[in-house]
Design an enzyme around this catalytic site. Structure first.
Site, PDB file in Angstrom:
ATOM      1  N   GLU A  63       0.833  -1.211   0.000  1.00  0.00           N
ATOM      2  CA  GLU A  63       0.000   0.000   0.000  1.00  0.00           C
ATOM      3  C   GLU A  63       0.867   1.260   0.000  1.00  0.00           C
ATOM      4  OE1 GLU A  63      -2.849  -0.507   3.192  1.00  0.00           O
ATOM      5  OE2 GLU A  63      -3.855  -2.120   2.075  1.00  0.00           O
ATOM      6  N   CYS A  72      -2.172  -4.758  -5.475  1.00  0.00           N
ATOM      7  CA  CYS A  72      -2.689  -5.986  -4.865  1.00  0.00           C
ATOM      8  C   CYS A  72      -1.637  -7.094  -4.896  1.00  0.00           C
ATOM      9  CB  CYS A  72      -3.900  -6.500  -5.638  1.00  0.00           C
ATOM     10  SG  CYS A  72      -5.325  -5.426  -5.607  1.00  0.00           S
ATOM     11  N   GLU A  74      -1.944 -10.155  -5.833  1.00  0.00           N
ATOM     12  CA  GLU A  74      -1.981 -10.997  -7.032  1.00  0.00           C
ATOM     13  C   GLU A  74      -1.114 -10.409  -8.133  1.00  0.00           C
ATOM     14  OE1 GLU A  74      -4.431  -9.910  -5.220  1.00  0.00           O
ATOM     15  OE2 GLU A  74      -6.132 -11.274  -5.176  1.00  0.00           O
ATOM     16  N   CYS A 115      -6.999  -7.138 -11.107  1.00  0.00           N
ATOM     17  CA  CYS A 115      -6.152  -8.347 -11.030  1.00  0.00           C
ATOM     18  C   CYS A 115      -6.671  -9.418 -11.971  1.00  0.00           C
ATOM     19  CB  CYS A 115      -6.106  -8.883  -9.597  1.00  0.00           C
ATOM     20  SG  CYS A 115      -5.098  -7.850  -8.509  1.00  0.00           S
TER      21      CYS A 115
END
Ligand code: THU
Length: 161
Positions: A63, A72, A74, A115
C-alpha cells in the site's frame, strides 16, 4: 430478445482437502501475507504461484499513502514471476488473506477486477490456463482458469478490430 446465461464451474473444498503441493503453496502465501505492507487497510493478502519450471514465487499487497499507488498481492506476485521468468507459464495461483490477528479469514477473497484482467492476459500470453485457488479457513474455491473469474474479458483482440 434472447436471454443468455453463463455458467461458471468452480470447486469448493476444505483446507484439509488440499494436496501436498497446494498446502506448500498455502504456507508460502501465508508467510508472504504476514509480510504485506498494509498499514492503511490492515487487510493482508498473500499470493503464491507455482511455475511450470517448478519454481514458486510469492508476493503480498503493497500500500501507499497515495492510495491508488499501491498494488494488490496478485499483481505483485504475477508481475514478479513474469519479470523473473518471462517465458515460464504460471501453473497455479493461490491467494489467501489474514485478519488483524494473523488468522485466516473464514471466507476466501476473490481477486479484484484489475487483477482478474492481468491474470487473464497472463493466460493469453502463456497460451495456457492457470488454476486459481482462493483459500479461506472454512472453504477453498478452485477454478480451472483465471478466465472463469472474468467473463467478457477485454483482450488485445479488441484493439485489432
Ligand atoms: N487487495 C489485494 O491484495 N488483493 C485483492 O484481490 C483485493 C484487495 C489489497 C489491496 C489493498 O492493499 C487491500 O487489499 C484492501 O483493498
Amino acid at each position: 430478445m434472447e436471454i443468455n446465461e453463463l455458467k461458471i464451474k468452480y470447486f469448493v473444498k476444505s483446507l484439509n482437502e488440499l494436496s501436498d503441493y497446494e498446502r506448500n503453496l498455502l504456507n508460502i502465501a501465508t508467510e508472504a501475507a504476514h509480510k504485506a505492507y498494509a498499514p492503511y487497510s490492515n487487510f493482508r493478502v498473500g499470493a503464491a504461484v507455482l511455475l511450470e519450471n517448478g519454481e514458486i514465487v510469492s508476493g503480498n499487497n503493497q500500500e501507499n499513502a497515495a492510495f491508488p499507488s499501491g498494488l494488490c498481492a496478485e499483481r505483485v506476485t504475477v508481475f514478479y514471476a513474469n519479470a523473473k521468468y518471462p517465458d515460464v507459464a504460471v501453473n497455479t495461483l493461490l491467494i489467501t488473506v489474514l485478519d488483524e490477528n494473523g488468522d485466516y479469514r473464514s471466507e476466501p477473497i476473490p481477486p479484484c477486477g484489475a487483477c482478474r484482467q492481468v491474470l487473464t492476459e497472463t493466460e493469453s500470453r502463456q497460451k495456457k490456463a492457470m488454476r486459481v485457488l482462493l483459500v479461506g479457513k472454512d472453504e477453498v474455491y478452485e477454478f480451472d482458469s483465471a478466465s472463469d473469474l472474468l467473463p467478457f474479458i477485454f483482450t488485445s483482440n479488441e484493439l485489432k478490430k
